[in-house]
Design a protein around this motif. Structure first.
Motif, mmCIF file in Angstrom:
data_model
loop_
_atom_site.group_PDB
_atom_site.id
_atom_site.type_symbol
_atom_site.label_atom_id
_atom_site.label_comp_id
_atom_site.label_asym_id
_atom_site.label_seq_id
_atom_site.Cartn_x
_atom_site.Cartn_y
_atom_site.Cartn_z
ATOM 1 N N ASN A 262 -8.424 -144.708 27.048
ATOM 2 C CA ASN A 262 -8.257 -145.564 25.872
ATOM 3 C C ASN A 262 -7.203 -145.027 24.906
ATOM 4 O O ASN A 262 -6.554 -145.811 24.197
ATOM 5 N N TYR A 263 -7.039 -143.716 24.862
ATOM 6 C CA TYR A 263 -5.999 -143.135 23.994
ATOM 7 C C TYR A 263 -4.611 -143.522 24.507
ATOM 8 O O TYR A 263 -3.723 -143.887 23.718
ATOM 9 N N ILE A 264 -4.414 -143.458 25.820
ATOM 10 C CA ILE A 264 -3.123 -143.851 26.395
ATOM 11 C C ILE A 264 -2.836 -145.315 26.097
ATOM 12 O O ILE A 264 -1.735 -145.682 25.673
ATOM 13 N N HIS A 265 -3.833 -146.167 26.291
ATOM 14 C CA HIS A 265 -3.652 -147.580 25.984
ATOM 15 C C HIS A 265 -3.383 -147.785 24.494
ATOM 16 O O HIS A 265 -2.598 -148.654 24.111
ATOM 17 N N CYS A 266 -4.011 -146.973 23.668
ATOM 18 C CA CYS A 266 -3.830 -147.104 22.219
ATOM 19 C C CYS A 266 -2.388 -146.812 21.814
ATOM 20 O O CYS A 266 -1.790 -147.563 21.039
ATOM 21 N N VAL A 267 -1.820 -145.716 22.322
ATOM 22 C CA VAL A 267 -0.445 -145.371 21.942
ATOM 23 C C VAL A 267 0.550 -146.372 22.522
ATOM 24 O O VAL A 267 1.706 -146.430 22.088
ATOM 25 N N ARG B 6 -1.410 -145.791 32.421
ATOM 26 C CA ARG B 6 -0.086 -146.327 32.100
ATOM 27 C C ARG B 6 0.253 -147.503 33.012
ATOM 28 O O ARG B 6 0.792 -148.522 32.545
ATOM 29 N N LEU B 7 -0.053 -147.370 34.300
ATOM 30 C CA LEU B 7 0.198 -148.455 35.245
ATOM 31 C C LEU B 7 -0.512 -149.725 34.809
ATOM 32 O O LEU B 7 0.094 -150.805 34.760
ATOM 33 N N GLN B 8 -1.788 -149.612 34.465
ATOM 34 C CA GLN B 8 -2.530 -150.802 34.069
ATOM 35 C C GLN B 8 -1.989 -151.395 32.774
ATOM 36 O O GLN B 8 -1.920 -152.618 32.629
ATOM 37 N N ALA B 9 -1.577 -150.538 31.839
ATOM 38 C CA ALA B 9 -1.041 -151.028 30.573
ATOM 39 C C ALA B 9 0.217 -151.864 30.794
ATOM 40 O O ALA B 9 0.369 -152.968 30.241
ATOM 41 N N LEU C 76 -1.289 -134.368 22.473
ATOM 42 C CA LEU C 76 0.172 -134.296 22.493
ATOM 43 C C LEU C 76 0.690 -134.306 23.925
ATOM 44 O O LEU C 76 1.696 -134.963 24.233
ATOM 45 N N TYR C 77 0.004 -133.578 24.800
ATOM 46 C CA TYR C 77 0.407 -133.533 26.212
ATOM 47 C C TYR C 77 0.272 -134.912 26.845
ATOM 48 O O TYR C 77 1.188 -135.394 27.518
ATOM 49 N N ILE C 78 -0.868 -135.546 26.646
ATOM 50 C CA ILE C 78 -1.124 -136.863 27.234
ATOM 51 C C ILE C 78 -0.084 -137.873 26.768
ATOM 52 O O ILE C 78 0.467 -138.640 27.564
ATOM 53 N N LYS C 79 0.212 -137.869 25.485
ATOM 54 C CA LYS C 79 1.177 -138.823 24.948
ATOM 55 C C LYS C 79 2.574 -138.582 25.503
ATOM 56 O O LYS C 79 3.294 -139.527 25.847
ATOM 57 N N ALA C 80 2.955 -137.314 25.622
ATOM 58 C CA ALA C 80 4.280 -136.993 26.149
ATOM 59 C C ALA C 80 4.425 -137.458 27.593
ATOM 60 O O ALA C 80 5.422 -138.084 27.966
ATOM 61 N N VAL C 81 3.435 -137.157 28.414
ATOM 62 C CA VAL C 81 3.509 -137.515 29.832
ATOM 63 C C VAL C 81 3.456 -139.031 30.020
ATOM 64 O O VAL C 81 4.143 -139.587 30.877
ATOM 65 N N ALA C 82 2.667 -139.708 29.210
ATOM 66 C CA ALA C 82 2.510 -141.155 29.361
ATOM 67 C C ALA C 82 3.681 -141.945 28.795
ATOM 68 O O ALA C 82 4.055 -142.978 29.360
ATOM 69 N N CYS C 83 4.272 -141.478 27.702
ATOM 70 C CA CYS C 83 5.251 -142.292 26.974
ATOM 71 C C CYS C 83 6.703 -141.843 27.127
ATOM 72 O O CYS C 83 7.612 -142.674 27.138
ATOM 73 N N PHE C 84 6.950 -140.561 27.205
ATOM 74 C CA PHE C 84 8.326 -140.079 27.356
ATOM 75 C C PHE C 84 8.328 -138.834 28.241
ATOM 76 O O PHE C 84 8.673 -137.746 27.806
ATOM 77 N N PRO C 85 7.941 -138.993 29.516
ATOM 78 C CA PRO C 85 7.766 -137.839 30.411
ATOM 79 C C PRO C 85 9.008 -137.004 30.626
ATOM 80 O O PRO C 85 8.906 -135.789 30.825
ATOM 81 N N ASP C 86 10.199 -137.618 30.589
ATOM 82 C CA ASP C 86 11.415 -136.865 30.872
ATOM 83 C C ASP C 86 12.050 -136.248 29.639
ATOM 84 O O ASP C 86 13.072 -135.587 29.737
#
Length: 437
Positions: free
Chosen positions: A351-356, A419-422, A379-389
């Motif tokens: 739910n946090y990934i979907h939230c961001v 992320r895929l589902q979002a 912070l780790y989850i958000k980085a990997v999900a939203c701007f991994p590179d």
């Protein structure tokens, strides 16, 4: 010492389970062997959860290789476009190799400008889904479906969207596991080869032992096609010593504009490095914080209005037969994996990934996110999900030192699937809006 019959039975049952899991992993890896007899890093990471790996390979094989509205070269080219948005060399090189294997035009690998106009039309929705999926709109779908001679059919677009979302999410896993660094060229002149194994065959039960198990001397003397595995070190040495010969092959390849299908024992190695930057439009477009101000509340994607279970699944399954079941199996598999993580923690991560990414659940108390997820983990989850590179190697949370490797991988699998589902929810909602407009 003799054990009571019940205890012996329990030991036997436990051993059967362990052996079964080992055989399952062995089956999945049989066709995923690469140079030096080792397994590619990405699938080796996933192997700590064989139940999930099986569902992942089955879905990926179906998307990229089985029946569908898009021709095979298009599928791999779309995958290259998706991976390029995150500068993921691993996926760009992998799909470049597959693109050539299925008869793709080598000229297209020079960059997006060399591709057909229909593929170039996907650049905008690729960009939006990769970085700011909440901007996906009905107008984007309309543009693709009503572009004159270059228009897409609804079925083609759905498959394209699934490939884009799948590869964007896989980029997150690749960077989360730090599996991309080995595929980054160290010099301007490429002196390696893209990964050429095909692990997807394992999902179909094709478990013939690959020829990569041959002795080192055989690696040096036999020519191998793109379908073969070969020793990376020997290959690099051979390429460096035969620069002129390779350039002639590449020139001949461009002239014929096709892959020459010859006997596998005599086919020359085709070396092709596609530069990710050549497949990117608007390179400055990147992830931005999802707007949370009062005036922007209308942008919030509420799952109660459009969910995967009630809306997305049926739509995608209707327009792209059976893919809904395969994707649903991935989502269920990752959420039900045996884990030290509690179900509450896994739900908080999801739910946090979907939230961001702008997706909210009205029936969820988001206070649990701060209670269950430490700041460095968030912070780790958000980085990997939203701007991994962005940082190439996201800083792992301090708390991970206490976790088993399989538990850390489980977190990265949750990130990838959430992320895929979002992305799918945003794209499918836009398609639904187009259909009912």
């Amino acid at each position: 010492m003799e054990y009571p019959l019940r205890t012996q039975c329990q030991r036997v049952q436990k051993q059967v389970v362990v052996n079964g899991e080992k055989e399952r992993v062995s089956l999945l890896f049989m066709k995923a062997l690469v140079s030096r007899g080792s397994v590619d890093a990405v699938f080796q990471q996933m192997a700590s959860h064989p139940q999930y790996l099986e569902s992942f390979l089955r879905a990926q094989h179906y998307i990229l290789h089985m029946d569908g509205p898009l021709p095979l070269p298009y599928r791999h080219y779309i995958a290259i476009m998706a991976a390029a948005r995150h500068h993921c060399h691993y996926l760009v090189y992998l799909h470049s190799a597959h693109f050539l294997r299925v008869g793709g035009d080598p000229l297209w690998l020079q960059g997006l400008e060399a591709a057909p106009p229909r593929l170039r039309l996907l650049a905008h929705i690729n960009k939006v889904l990769a970085h700011q999926p909440w901007l996906t709109a009905c107008s984007h779908i309309q543009t693709l479906l009503k572009s004159g001679e270059q228009c897409w059919s609804l079925a083609e677009l759905v498959q394209a969207v699934v490939i884009l979302a799948h590869c964007h999410a896989l980029c997150s896993f690749v960077y989360g596991c730090d599996a991309d660094s080995d595929f980054v060229p160290r010099t301007k002149t490429p002196n390696g080869t893209p990964p050429t194994f095909c692990p997807f065959d394992a999902a179909n039960g094709n478990t013939n032992v690959p020829q990569s198990l041959a002795t080192p001397s055989e690696h040096k003397t036999r020519r191998r096609s793109l379908d073969s595995s070969c020793d990376m070190v020997c290959l690099k040495e051979r390429i460096q010593k035969s620069q002129e010969e390779r350039e002639k092959r590449e020139e001949r390849l461009l002239q014929t504009q096709t892959l020459q299908q010859t006997d596998m024992e005599e086919e020359e190695e085709i070396i092709c490095f596609a530069d990710p930057s050549g497949f990117i439009t608007d390179p400055d477009f990147c992830y931005e914080e999802f707007a949370r101000s009062e005036e922007d509340h209308f942008q919030v994607f509420r799952v109660q209005d459009y969910s995967w279970e009630d809306h997305g699944f049926s739509l995608v399954n209707r327009l792209y037969s059976d893919i809904g079941h395969l994707l649903d199996d991935r989502f269920r598999s990752v959420s039900t994996l045996p884990s030290l993580h509690s179900s509450d923690l896994k739900r908080a991560i999801w739910n946090y990934i979907h939230c961001v990414l702008g997706i909210r659940y009205d029936d969820y108390d988001y206070g649990e996110v701060n209670q269950l997820l430490e700041r460095d983990l968030k912070l780790y989850i958000k980085a990997v999900a939203c701007f991994p590179d962005a940082t190439k190697t996201p800083v792992c949370p301090l708390s991970w030192a206490l976790l088993k490797t399989s538990e850390r991988i489980h977190v990265n699998l949750l990130i990838m699937e959430a992320r895929l589902q979002a992305e799918l929810l945003y794209a499918l909602r836009a398609i639904t809006q187009y259909m009912i407009a």
